[in-house]
Design a protein around this motif. Structure first.
Motif, PDB file in Angstrom:
ATOM      1  N   GLU B  53       0.838  -1.189   0.000  1.00  0.00           N
ATOM      2  CA  GLU B  53       0.000   0.000   0.000  1.00  0.00           C
ATOM      3  C   GLU B  53       0.883   1.252   0.000  1.00  0.00           C
ATOM      4  O   GLU B  53       0.655   2.180  -0.760  1.00  0.00           O
ATOM      5  N   GLY B  54       1.914   1.226   0.853  1.00  0.00           N
ATOM      6  CA  GLY B  54       2.814   2.375   0.945  1.00  0.00           C
ATOM      7  C   GLY B  54       3.513   2.661  -0.375  1.00  0.00           C
ATOM      8  O   GLY B  54       3.757   3.818  -0.726  1.00  0.00           O
ATOM      9  N   LEU B  55       3.851   1.600  -1.106  1.00  0.00           N
ATOM     10  CA  LEU B  55       4.580   1.776  -2.363  1.00  0.00           C
ATOM     11  C   LEU B  55       3.628   1.976  -3.543  1.00  0.00           C
ATOM     12  O   LEU B  55       4.058   2.178  -4.677  1.00  0.00           O
ATOM     13  N   GLY B  56       2.320   1.884  -3.276  1.00  0.00           N
ATOM     14  CA  GLY B  56       1.341   2.027  -4.355  1.00  0.00           C
ATOM     15  C   GLY B  56       1.211   0.780  -5.202  1.00  0.00           C
ATOM     16  O   GLY B  56       0.654   0.815  -6.294  1.00  0.00           O
ATOM     17  N   LEU B  57       1.742  -0.337  -4.698  1.00  0.00           N
ATOM     18  CA  LEU B  57       1.695  -1.563  -5.497  1.00  0.00           C
ATOM     19  C   LEU B  57       0.353  -2.278  -5.392  1.00  0.00           C
ATOM     20  O   LEU B  57       0.140  -3.301  -6.035  1.00  0.00           O
ATOM     21  N   ASP B  58      -0.541  -1.746  -4.544  1.00  0.00           N
ATOM     22  CA  ASP B  58      -1.857  -2.380  -4.415  1.00  0.00           C
ATOM     23  C   ASP B  58      -2.793  -1.962  -5.556  1.00  0.00           C
ATOM     24  O   ASP B  58      -3.837  -2.554  -5.750  1.00  0.00           O
ATOM     25  N   ARG B  59      -2.411  -0.937  -6.313  1.00  0.00           N
ATOM     26  CA  ARG B  59      -3.242  -0.492  -7.430  1.00  0.00           C
ATOM     27  C   ARG B  59      -3.039  -1.413  -8.634  1.00  0.00           C
ATOM     28  O   ARG B  59      -1.972  -2.003  -8.790  1.00  0.00           O
ATOM     29  N   PRO B  60      -4.061  -1.525  -9.498  1.00  0.00           N
ATOM     30  CA  PRO B  60      -3.895  -2.384 -10.682  1.00  0.00           C
ATOM     31  C   PRO B  60      -2.776  -1.869 -11.595  1.00  0.00           C
ATOM     32  O   PRO B  60      -2.486  -0.667 -11.617  1.00  0.00           O
ATOM     33  N   ALA B  61      -2.169  -2.804 -12.344  1.00  0.00           N
ATOM     34  CA  ALA B  61      -0.982  -2.484 -13.143  1.00  0.00           C
ATOM     35  C   ALA B  61      -1.249  -1.360 -14.145  1.00  0.00           C
ATOM     36  O   ALA B  61      -0.425  -0.463 -14.307  1.00  0.00           O
ATOM     37  N   TRP B  62      -2.419  -1.401 -14.807  1.00  0.00           N
ATOM     38  CA  TRP B  62      -2.662  -0.381 -15.850  1.00  0.00           C
ATOM     39  C   TRP B  62      -2.714   1.013 -15.250  1.00  0.00           C
ATOM     40  O   TRP B  62      -2.260   1.971 -15.840  1.00  0.00           O
ATOM     41  N   ARG B  63      -3.215   1.126 -14.017  1.00  0.00           N
ATOM     42  CA  ARG B  63      -3.269   2.458 -13.389  1.00  0.00           C
ATOM     43  C   ARG B  63      -1.872   2.939 -13.022  1.00  0.00           C
ATOM     44  O   ARG B  63      -1.554   4.120 -13.132  1.00  0.00           O
ATOM     45  N   ARG B  64      -1.053   1.987 -12.568  1.00  0.00           N
ATOM     46  CA  ARG B  64       0.319   2.371 -12.216  1.00  0.00           C
ATOM     47  C   ARG B  64       1.076   2.814 -13.464  1.00  0.00           C
ATOM     48  O   ARG B  64       1.838   3.775 -13.436  1.00  0.00           O
ATOM     49  N   TYR B  65       0.822   2.109 -14.583  1.00  0.00           N
ATOM     50  CA  TYR B  65       1.501   2.486 -15.818  1.00  0.00           C
ATOM     51  C   TYR B  65       1.078   3.885 -16.258  1.00  0.00           C
ATOM     52  O   TYR B  65       1.916   4.726 -16.605  1.00  0.00           O
ATOM     53  N   LEU B  66      -0.246   4.128 -16.205  1.00  0.00           N
ATOM     54  CA  LEU B  66      -0.742   5.438 -16.648  1.00  0.00           C
ATOM     55  C   LEU B  66      -0.215   6.554 -15.765  1.00  0.00           C
ATOM     56  O   LEU B  66       0.177   7.616 -16.266  1.00  0.00           O
ATOM     57  N   SER B  67      -0.154   6.321 -14.445  1.00  0.00           N
ATOM     58  CA  SER B  67       0.320   7.417 -13.593  1.00  0.00           C
ATOM     59  C   SER B  67       1.819   7.625 -13.786  1.00  0.00           C
ATOM     60  O   SER B  67       2.319   8.736 -13.660  1.00  0.00           O
ATOM     61  N   TRP B  68       2.535   6.535 -14.139  1.00  0.00           N
ATOM     62  CA  TRP B  68       3.965   6.696 -14.467  1.00  0.00           C
ATOM     63  C   TRP B  68       4.112   7.575 -15.709  1.00  0.00           C
ATOM     64  O   TRP B  68       4.920   8.506 -15.751  1.00  0.00           O
ATOM     65  N   LEU B  69       3.250   7.268 -16.733  1.00  0.00           N
ATOM     66  CA  LEU B  69       3.301   8.019 -17.993  1.00  0.00           C
ATOM     67  C   LEU B  69       2.955   9.484 -17.743  1.00  0.00           C
ATOM     68  O   LEU B  69       3.620  10.396 -18.253  1.00  0.00           O
ATOM     69  N   ALA B  70       1.933   9.711 -16.909  1.00  0.00           N
ATOM     70  CA  ALA B  70       1.511  11.081 -16.600  1.00  0.00           C
ATOM     71  C   ALA B  70       2.643  11.824 -15.884  1.00  0.00           C
ATOM     72  O   ALA B  70       2.932  12.976 -16.198  1.00  0.00           O
ATOM     73  N   GLY B  71       3.300  11.134 -14.939  1.00  0.00           N
ATOM     74  CA  GLY B  71       4.422  11.741 -14.224  1.00  0.00           C
ATOM     75  C   GLY B  71       5.518  12.150 -15.193  1.00  0.00           C
ATOM     76  O   GLY B  71       6.072  13.245 -15.116  1.00  0.00           O
ATOM     77  N   CYS B  73       5.274  12.919 -18.287  1.00  0.00           N
ATOM     78  CA  CYS B  73       4.882  14.105 -19.059  1.00  0.00           C
ATOM     79  C   CYS B  73       5.195  15.377 -18.281  1.00  0.00           C
ATOM     80  O   CYS B  73       5.450  16.424 -18.856  1.00  0.00           O
ATOM     81  N   HIS B  74       5.143  15.284 -16.936  1.00  0.00           N
ATOM     82  CA  HIS B  74       5.490  16.440 -16.111  1.00  0.00           C
ATOM     83  C   HIS B  74       6.969  16.477 -15.763  1.00  0.00           C
ATOM     84  O   HIS B  74       7.392  17.238 -14.902  1.00  0.00           O
TER      85      HIS B  74
END
Lengths: 504, 314
Positions: B53-71, B73-74
């Protein structure tokens, strides 16, 4: 040609060199001799700056031990050597401990080191239990408090006589309120950080440290994961010390007068681990048969190339509480076969033994043991598992595998893998009576009596538990001939290298 | 021209997303994760869940990928799951080491490649076959074998060069060039052979062109024919091969850096795959992909600019 000017020039040069050699404290004369280049075990990619979580790299641990003061460190014969702490005083019930700290100690940025900093650090270690194997789980940190500028009070959840030992080594003290760990945090230890890169940390002596002045002005710590590469770094002159090299390398370089070997006794152990809650290991006769089938001498000779000692199934033979009067278990194939017959495996038994290549010789140990078990009528298939998932998918999960212990004290082994509530009770050693006896022993104030009680627990584990401890290997460090003062104690002692000296 | 540029950029963007998604997916498919890696197999199920949970690994893989991509972009490459350090800093401190190593390798590989390509391309038909086969053969030898062979000869037998290449504690990796020699050679030899194999054909084709034959027939000196009539035709294919080679060098650096204990990007990639440190793996892989994409784009542009037939058009 007149030879005089040449000779005169040489004389001048000689005088200059002599003057430089005598001048000052000698630092400027031989900068190379004043830098200790230490190659430690570690993957540079996982180097961290947080000294309170999991410290998987020896390179990080060694750096932390130079940068930060610890409350205490392990001394010879299991005696705690106080460092930042000067005294540990328990109350009547052994649950409330008053710890006094050294006065006048400062961090390298000039701030004083106070009890509040120590408590802040201990609380962080406690909170990171998942990463540091519950190192300070014996404490109730909510009940802990700062009593004075240099005095704090710790409370244990149960009577706990070994508090000084629990506070050995990893209790790195950083300033209260530190939140950023993406860069080195300021410390009060014998050295301070001055630079480095992906693979190296460069440290310089902290001349305001309270302890005896370390002999070496500068230490460079390099993280190198491969034991062969570490050894080669010293052999090729790129480094002065290589920590933990292979036995084969030691044999190869023995006799080379430019090199030295430092033996740290009893620090490497690859016990074979059997789960007591799974067939056929739930039968004590099968466990005993397997222990009797081991040819311990052969294992030590082939896995550690003789640099080690035969084991007696005692998990912590170097611990001061380890019972000394237990007869050595020797190979007895006839008795092993008889026990197997009694257990209903007279016409053979098939087992699968997992191993990996994380530490040198783990795979050899399993293959050799499989052959030895074969002579007792047990057919063993060895599976070699990839090292990057071994410790999460095989270790503490399979019913028969090759484990690892690195010379940690008995109370640590009990906490992480033997007590009923241990995070990974890898052998499923679940004995409420044993647990109760453990806590009773920990409440004994007298040290000798307590050690005897702890020794009895280890003896029961040796006879009935799921560990085949066939031997312990020496930790082997390779150094150039001019290095002296490398620590050779078991466990965390090896991280404290501030007394290492170069030349003479 | 403008349309071509837009198309090229779109293509590069698509390729970038595809590569990063592929790398992410592949890392995701590996058993175990960073939370398990961090706790070393000694945590309770509850502690593990907390850590995930602390590392954000509890989220589904596609969401983690998208937030990585969004990051990204910034301009935020994220935080390492294992060291808690910014990924950008971890990559940045290794970039000089790998650039130095691949730079040295290229400095050896490029002249060697051009020379061999010339030899293969201008050889008599009897020799061209065997020479090309030799180049292909050398190119097929893995870097591991080259590295091991070089270590045996130059370290174990001759004792001239160190078999490990530790970074100097401070300053540039070039401060002491000796440790760089063997890894550079291990990288350069197969790369040069690979490039020579590809370019040899282009050289052979060019020297057979009518205008070259014409120039030779007119009695022009050989070096002038080579410089004025052959080389311009080789620029575009050479640039393409170089772009490919540079990409391949980055990939091969992973192997060679591990073997020599050299703390560069390749070693970071391999170690981070081992600890399932997805953001770090992503960053290094994407960086390598960008290098190859940029190289190919430059090669295409060079090709368009230097194509002797395109001159005067558009």
């Amino acid at each position: 040609m007149n030879p005089l000017p040449v000779r005169f020039g040489a004389l001048c040069l000689g005088l200059v060199l002599l003057a430089a050699g005598c001048g000052g404290d000698g630092d400027a004369a031989s900068p190379a001799g004043q830098t200790l280049r230490y190659v430690a075990v570690g993957a540079p990619a996982t180097a961290i700056h947080d000294p309170h979580g999991g410290i998987g790299n020896q390179s990080d641990l060694t750096r932390f031990a130079l940068l930060y003061d610890v409350l205490a460190k392990p001394g010879p014969n299991g005696v705690t050597e106080p460092r930042l702490a000067t005294s540990f005083e328990p109350d009547e019930k052994l649950t409330t401990w008053t710890i006094r700290l050294r006065q006048g100690v400062t961090f390298t940025d000039g701030r004083p080191v106070r009890a509040a900093d120590a408590l802040f650090s201990l609380r962080r270690i406690h909170a990171k239990a998942a990463e540091n194997f519950g190192r300070l789980q014996m404490f109730d940190m909510d009940a802990a408090r700062v009593v004075g500028d240099h005095t704090l009070e710790l409370v244990t959840t149960r009577p706990y006589a070994e508090v000084p030992r629990a506070l050995e080594s990893m209790t790195f003290v950083i300033p209260e309120g530190t939140t950023a760990f993406d860069k080195p945090v300021v410390g009060s230890g014998p050295y301070r950080m001055v630079g480095g890169n992906a693979q190296n940390a460069v440290l310089e002596r902290n001349d305001r440290w309270w302890g005896a002045k370390p002999p070496t002005r500068r230490i460079e710590i390099r993280a190198v994961p491969d034991p062969q590469a570490r050894a080669q770094a010293v052999i090729s002159g790129q480094a002065d010390v290589a920590s933990s090299v292979n036995p084969a390398t030691v044999r190869q370089v023995s006799g080379d007068r430019n090199l030295k070997i430092v033996h740290r006794p009893a620090v490497t152990m690859y016990p074979f681990v059997m789960r007591l809650d799974r067939e056929p290991f739930d039968d004590p006769r099968v466990r005993e048969a397997i222990k009797l089938a081991a040819d311990r001498r052969e294992l030590v000779d082939k896995v550690f190339l003789g640099y080690g000692k035969v084991g007696n199934d005692l998990l912590t033979p170097a611990d001061p509480s380890s019972p000394a009067d237990v007869p050595q278990r020797t190979r007895d194939l006839a008795r092993a076969k008889e026990l197997l017959r009694q257990a209903g495996h007279g016409d053979g038994l098939e087992l699968k033994l997992a191993t990996t290549t994380s530490y040198p010789g783990m795979d050899t140990a399993a293959t050799l043991f499989a052959r030895q078990l074969g002579q007792a009528g047990i057919t063993v298939r060895v599976t070699n598992e990839p090292p990057d998932t071994y410790w999460t998918k095989v270790f503490a999960q399979r019913d028969f595998y090759t484990g690892f212990f690195g010379g940690i004290p008995f109370i640590d082994v009990a906490r992480v893998s033997l007590l009923g509530d241990a995070p990974t009770n890898e052998t499923a050693w679940k004995r409420p009576d044993w647990d109760a006896a453990h806590w009773k022993a920990m409440a004994i104030r007298d040290e000798a009596e307590r050690r005897r009680a702890l020794g009895t627990l280890q003896r029961e584990l040796r006879d009935e538990g799921g560990y085949v401890v066939w031997g312990v290997g020496d930790g082997l460090d390779l150094t150039s001939a001019q290095v002296s003062g490398l620590p050779d104690g078991p466990g965390f002692d090896s991280a404290f290298i501030e007394r290492v000296r170069l030349g003479g | 021209m403008a349309r071509a540029l837009v198309v090229a950029m779109l293509r590069a963007l698509l390729l970038f997303v595809a590569v990063s998604a592929l790398v992410f997916g592949a890392t995701e498919l590996l058993p175990s994760d960073a939370a398990e890696s961090r706790t070393g197999g000694r945590a309770t199920a509850e502690q593990l869940a907390q850590m995930r949970e602390g590392l954000g690994l509890d989220r589904p893989a596609w969401r983690r990928y998208l937030s990585w991509l969004a990051g990204l972009c910034h301009g935020d490459a994220g935080t390492s799951l294992v060291t808690d350090r910014p990924v950008a800093a971890m990559v940045a401190e290794r970039l000089p080491a790998t650039l130095t190593l691949t730079g040295c390798a290229l400095a050896v590989a490029v002249p060697l490649m051009l020379l061999s390509a010339w030899l293969v391309g201008t050889a008599s038909p009897r020799w061209r076959g065997p020479l090309a086969a030799l180049a292909t053969g050398v190119a097929a030898v893995p870097q591991v074998v080259f590295a091991a062979g070089l270590v045996v000869v130059f370290s174990a037998v001759l004792g001239w060069l160190p078999p490990v290449s530790l970074l100097p504690a401070e300053g540039s990796p070039l401060a002491d060039p000796r440790p760089l020699v063997l890894p550079s050679l291990a990288l350069a030899a197969p790369a040069a052979a690979f490039g020579a194999g590809l370019l040899g054909g282009a050289v052979a084709d060019t020297v057979r062109r009518p205008h070259v034959r014409d120039a030779v027939a007119r009695g022009l000196p050989r070096h002038r024919v080579a410089a004025r009539h052959v080389a311009p035709f080789l620029l575009a294919p050479t640039a393409r091969v170089l772009a490919l080679t540079a990409g391949a060098l980055l990939a091969a650096a992973a192997v060679v850096e591990m073997m020599f204990g050299y703390a560069g990007l390749g070693e970071l990639l391999v170690s981070s795959i081992g600890t399932r440190d997805t953001p770090v793996v992503q960053a290094v892989a994407v960086l390598a992909a960008v290098a190859v994409l940029a190289g190919t784009a430059v090669a295409d542009a060079l090709g368009a600019l230097t194509d002797p037939y395109a001159r005067g058009r558009s």
